[in-house]
Design an enzyme around this catalytic site. Structure first.
Site, PDB file in Angstrom:
ATOM      1  N   LYS A  83       0.854  -1.191   0.000  1.00 43.07           N
ATOM      2  CA  LYS A  83       0.000   0.000   0.000  1.00 43.07           C
ATOM      3  C   LYS A  83       0.883   1.232   0.000  1.00 43.07           C
ATOM      4  O   LYS A  83       1.777   1.380   0.856  1.00 43.07           O
ATOM      5  CB  LYS A  83      -0.866   0.007   1.266  1.00 43.07           C
TER       6      LYS A  83
HETATM    7  O1  G3P Z   1      -9.076   0.052   4.060  1.00 43.16           O
HETATM    8  C1  G3P Z   1      -9.024   1.349   4.575  1.00 43.16           C
HETATM    9  C2  G3P Z   1      -9.767   1.421   5.841  1.00 43.16           C
HETATM   10  O2  G3P Z   1      -9.134   0.610   6.789  1.00 43.16           O
HETATM   11  C3  G3P Z   1      -9.981   2.776   6.400  1.00 43.16           C
HETATM   12  O3  G3P Z   1     -11.124   2.655   7.146  1.00 43.16           O
HETATM   13  O4  G3P Z   1     -12.713   3.121   8.905  1.00 43.16           O
HETATM   14  O5  G3P Z   1     -10.334   3.913   9.115  1.00 43.16           O
HETATM   15  O6  G3P Z   1     -11.877   4.991   7.485  1.00 43.16           O
HETATM   16  P1  G3P Z   1     -11.528   3.744   8.213  1.00 43.16           P
END
Ligand code: G3P
Length: 220
Positions: A83
């Site tokens: 990533k």
């Molecule tokens: O895959 C990306 C994800 O983990 C981000 O999620 O909930 O931290 O916005 P969030």
């Protein structure tokens, strides 16, 4: 459509993998912190559970350093995808990495332009964060529709797969599928919610009751 699990927690990945419907995993440093183990240990354990792309995030910020870090991460396991954060340095690194066959997932994507740049650099995956856009008062799912439309205009979806990320609830998964997104990466709790419907529970209860009643009737 493919479902990935968005988690660095080995127990969550193990349970989800046992369902037989998960074909990849995405992680990030925040998920790794929550998992409470050294990041490399978690992702190597996860690689034994799921035979598919496993995104592992680097922290380098300069193109040369991103490339070196990505080569290191990708050497840990054949299924690891690195990533890389969106930005000029990240995109420069992705271009070099893709020419060397290192798979990348451009993350922290919030616009069509960013998604176009990721595809043009040869990223294997791009991760638009829809939940964070919703949190910001914007329409996360519209971004997915727009990216799919623009990618399809130029055949870019054959090169770069959209991973719908920052998924917060089951409706996000349905809308992503309607938009034709090839992959959604979903937190464990939301994956479990996807199984549920009150009519299913009520239907199972009734069938079991009627089965027991029939058995009782014929025992007499
Ligand atoms: O895959 C990306 C994800 O983990 C981000 O999620 O909930 O931290 O916005 P969030």
């Amino acid at each position: 459509m493919k479902l990935f699990i968005d988690s660095a927690n080995v127990n969550e990945v193990k349970d989800a993998a046992s369902w037989g419907v998960i074909s990849g995993v995405t992680t990030n440093p925040s998920l790794a912190l929550k998992a409470g183990k050294p990041y490399k240990d978690s992702v190597l354990e996860i690689a034994r559970l799921v035979d598919g792309p496993i995104s592992v995030e680097g922290v380098a910020m300069k193109a040369g350093e991103i490339v070196a870090e990505a080569k290191e991460i990708s050497s840990w396991h054949k299924n690891f995808v690195v990533k890389v954060a969106m930005g000029e340095e990240g995109i420069k690194a992705v271009r070099e990495l893709s020419s060397k066959g290192v798979k990348t997932n451009v993350t922290l994507v919030f616009s069509v332009n960013q998604a176009l740049l990721a595809a043009l650099a040869g990223a294997s995956f791009v991760s638009p964060f829809i939940g964070r856009l919703d949190d910001n008062g914007q329409d996360g799912m519209q971004l997915i529709r727009d990216i799919m439309l623009c990618y399809k205009n130029y055949g870019l979806e054959k090169r770069t797969s959209v991973i719908v990320a920052s998924v917060r609830h089951p409706l996000h998964v349905i809308d992503a599928a309607k938009a034709g997104a090839p992959i959604s990466t979903v937190p464990y709790g939301v994956l479990r919610q996807m199984f549920k419907h009150s009519l299913t529970d009520a239907g199972i209860k009734k069938f079991l009751e009627d089965h027991a009643a029939l058995e009782a009737l014929h025992k007499k």
